[in-house]
Design a protein around this motif. Structure first.
Motif, PDB file in Angstrom:
ATOM      1  N   HIS A 129       0.831  -1.209   0.000  1.00 10.74           N
ATOM      2  CA  HIS A 129       0.000   0.000   0.000  1.00 10.74           C
ATOM      3  C   HIS A 129       0.861   1.253   0.000  1.00 10.74           C
ATOM      4  N   CYS A 134      -4.841   3.619   4.200  1.00  5.12           N
ATOM      5  CA  CYS A 134      -5.672   2.961   3.194  1.00  5.12           C
ATOM      6  C   CYS A 134      -6.637   2.021   3.922  1.00  5.12           C
ATOM      7  N   ALA A 136      -8.207  -0.587   2.921  1.00  3.23           N
ATOM      8  CA  ALA A 136      -7.928  -2.005   2.679  1.00  3.23           C
ATOM      9  C   ALA A 136      -6.801  -2.484   3.592  1.00  3.23           C
ATOM     10  N   CYS A 162      -1.860  -2.597  -4.177  1.00  2.00           N
ATOM     11  CA  CYS A 162      -3.250  -2.458  -3.733  1.00  2.00           C
ATOM     12  C   CYS A 162      -4.004  -1.620  -4.762  1.00  2.00           C
ATOM     13  N   HIS A 164      -6.653   0.026  -4.418  1.00  2.00           N
ATOM     14  CA  HIS A 164      -7.278   1.230  -3.847  1.00  2.00           C
ATOM     15  C   HIS A 164      -6.300   2.395  -3.706  1.00  2.00           C
ATOM     16  N   CYS A 165      -5.082   2.105  -3.273  1.00  6.65           N
ATOM     17  CA  CYS A 165      -4.183   3.230  -2.981  1.00  6.65           C
ATOM     18  C   CYS A 165      -2.964   3.280  -3.896  1.00  6.65           C
TER      19      CYS A 165
HETATM   20 ZN    ZN Z   1      -4.115   0.163  -0.171  1.00  9.52          ZN
END
Ligand code: ZN
Length: 170
Positions: A129, A134, A136, A162, A164-165
């Motif tokens: 990450h 984050c 997640a 990841c 998401h980030c």
């Molecule tokens: Zn992340």
């Protein structure tokens, strides 16, 4: 774990230095009023001198902790002559609070209020990450030791970015 050689040398100097007249005169490292024929009359109270020692310990610890992942601030504070116990005899949380660290124990870069930009993960995680916060990462984080990688380097293939980030940055 034993302190590093550098950390124990800093602690030895911080401990032996007589801080009781620190605001009033300039003197060499290792200054001691008892053996100083030229010492003035102005002195701090015992409490004040101890506060100076604690502050010196903290700024030094910030650098040592940033540079050494195994640095133990409690061991360092104690070796520096700083009281690390509460009145009831337990380790005092305020020793840790004096450092600029995050919840995972990372230290801010000396002279700044910033953490180094780096990717983070843990040994058992599948993803890396960009940020401790984050969602997640937070969901899966169980307080394990943090592994970090420079953002401009390469992360071992064992971990995936990841979505998401990191997704759009990697
Ligand atoms: Zn992340």
């Amino acid at each position: 774990m034993a302190l590093s050689r550098l950390a124990s040398q800093f602690a030895a100097e911080i401990k032996q230095h007589d801080w009781s007249d620190a605001p009033y005169r300039i003197d060499r490292a290792g200054h001691n009023r008892a053996s100083d024929s030229n010492c003035g009359d102005e002195v701090l109270s015992e409490n004040e001198a101890q506060n100076v020692r604690t502050n010196v310990m903290w700024v030094t610890a910030q650098v040592l902790g940033y540079s050494d992942p195994n640095f133990d601030v409690y061991e360092f504070a104690e070796a520096s002559g700083v009281n690390i116990l509460t009145r009831s005899g337990r380790q005092s949380g305020h020793i840790r609070v004096g450092l600029r660290t995050d919840s995972a124990g990372r230290y801010m870069r000396p002279g700044t209020w910033e953490f180094d930009p780096e990717y983070i993960t843990t040994e058992t995680s599948d993803f890396y990450h960009a940020d401790l916060y984050c969602n997640a990462f937070q969901r899966g984080y169980r307080g394990a030791k943090l592994l970090t990688f420079p953002i401009d380097g390469t992360v071992p293939e064992k971990w995936n970015p990841c979505a998401h980030c990191v997704g759009d940055r990697a």
